[in-house]
Design an enzyme around this catalytic site. Structure first.
Site, PDB file in Angstrom:
ATOM      1  N   TYR A  43       0.645  -1.309   0.067  1.00  0.00           N
ATOM      2  CA  TYR A  43       0.135  -0.113  -0.010  1.00  0.00           C
ATOM      3  C   TYR A  43       0.735   1.362   0.067  1.00  0.00           C
ATOM      4  CZ  TYR A  43      -2.921   3.796   1.786  1.00  0.00           C
ATOM      5  OH  TYR A  43      -3.513   5.074   2.033  1.00  0.00           O
ATOM      6  N   GLU A  87      -3.811   7.446  -3.755  1.00  0.00           N
ATOM      7  CA  GLU A  87      -3.310   6.049  -3.133  1.00  0.00           C
ATOM      8  C   GLU A  87      -3.400   5.163  -3.959  1.00  0.00           C
ATOM      9  OE1 GLU A  87      -6.079   5.145   0.553  1.00  0.00           O
ATOM     10  OE2 GLU A  87      -6.876   3.620  -1.024  1.00  0.00           O
TER      11      GLU A  87
END
Ligand code: GDP
Ligand code: MN
Length: 376
Positions: free
Chosen positions: A101, A189
């Site tokens: 991530y 993101e």
């Protein structure tokens, strides 16, 4: 303003980032044709402004063009968190060795962008933050200097052991930060940022929110807005020039001025109630705006009472009163309306309201207490 994954990936590509290819389609036949080009081995992904598409069945892996078509049929008929899926993104299937991530957002406390990375990617990052907070590494970036190469390299080291992958990861993290800054984003993101079986590091998902206040100077980005996927009430409010934010409670609020609107919400809470919305009709005098505001508030089934709090300065109380009367003629309003108004043309406003059977108070405390009582 939220972007779709395929739009966010365009911004990533423009920054030179390694992103998996993909094509957007709105019908299953077109998906089949796209899938054929990749030998049928594709992933078909719903394009909606919602996280957790995977969990909701909005991300499907196909091994043949026929499977891709039937996956598209299933996804295109779906609703994810109340949003109808109108388009899918088709990408060649990647073989995933690991999922990480990487994200960047504005941290209000430190007044800096904060980069966050975790080797636990592919899952809900909120879940990781709750269950395993140590797995998330944070770096505050001083906006005066930007992200330094050694900082990006340091973060990438939390995600990849292999030196070549670490270098690729560092480049992607730097590009992510660049996309965030250059497009006026409030959030950007990648989840998951994968290492493929062949050892390449690749962004296969993308999520970007742009700061609405940045859009006026970035018309190309403003044009990416997808009105079909916005909250109906928020879209209508924006078109009518009202500032509106939906909230959880049942006291519908209609106020002039953002500061007074916030003070009103605070007072509603202080009196034990919960506001259903923030709504600022603005400083202008325009009965039409009041009508639009009431249409938006009454469309929310949670609203049990409607609270007007008007401090007449530039806003004329009689215009607001006319708007209220006009709205009750045009739309059926079941919830009781509680009104506080004071200031410019107050007396005329009271006459207009009295003729239509409404009373209006002057004390903010009393009127808010009454509204909270009526909301139960
Ligand atoms: P989200 O659920 O909305 O965040 O959608 P994602 O794009 O993150 O997809 C969810 C999950 O599907 C990913 O975490 C992967 O595990 C899986 N997935 C997505 N694309 C691929 C792919 O190309 N190959 C494989 N094997 N899995 C994929
Ligand atoms: Mn994802």
């Amino acid at each position: 303003m939220n972007l779709h994954e395929y739009q966010a990936k365009e911004l990533f590509r423009a920054a030179g980032m390694a992103v998996n290819p993909g094509e957007v389609a709105g019908d299953a036949r077109a998906v089949r044709r796209i899938a054929e080009r990749w030998d049928g081995k594709v992933v078909v992904k719903a394009q909606v402004h919602s996280g957790g598409r995977g969990k909701a069945g909005g991300v499907r892996l196909a091994r043949t063009a026929g499977e891709a078509e039937s996956s598209a049929e299933a996804i295109l008929g779906m609703e994810i968190n109340g949003l109808a899926v109108e388009r899918v993104l088709v990408s060649p299937l990647e073989e995933i060795a690991s999922e990480a991530y990487a994200g960047v957002l504005v941290d209000r406390d430190s007044q800096c962008p904060v980069l966050m990375v975790s080797a636990e990617g592919g899952v809900d990052i909120e879940e990781v933050a709750r269950d395993n907070p140590d797995a998330i590494h944070r770096l505050h970036v001083d906006p005066r200097y930007g992200l330094m190469p050694h900082q990006a390299f340091g973060l990438a080291g939390k995600l990849f052991r292999d030196p070549a992958q670490r270098r690729q990861g560092a480049r992607i993290i730097a590009q992510l930060y660049q996309v965030f800054v250059e497009n006026g984003a409030s959030m950007a993101e990648i989840n998951p940022l994968i290492a493929t079986a062949a050892g390449e590091v690749l962004a296969i998902d993308a999520k970007v929110s742009l700061d609405d206040n940045e859009l006026f100077r970035r018309p190309a980005l403003a044009a990416l807005r997808d009105p079909g996927s916005e909250d109906e009430a928020e879209r209508k409010a924006r078109e009518k020039g009202l500032s509106f934010v939906r909230l959880e409670g049942n006291v519908g609020c209609c106020v002039n001025g953002a500061g007074l609107a916030m003070a009103t919400m605070d007072l509603v809470k202080h009196c034990g109630g919960e506001p259903a919305n923030f709504l600022d009709i603005g400083g202008s005098s325009n009965p039409d705006k009041v009508v639009a505001a009431l249409e938006i508030i009454t469309a929310d089934p949670a609203v049990r009472v409607i609270l007007f709090n008007i401090f007449g300065g530039i806003t004329r109380c009689d215009d607001v009163a006319r708007g209220i009367v006009e709205a009750t003629r045009r739309i059926e309003i079941e919830a009781p309306i509680v009104i506080r108004l004071t200031g410019t043309n107050e007396r005329l406003a009271r006459e207009i309201l009295a003729d239509a059977g409404f009373a209006a108070g002057t004390s903010m405390d009393e009127v808010v207490q009454e509204a909270v009582r009526l909301a139960g």
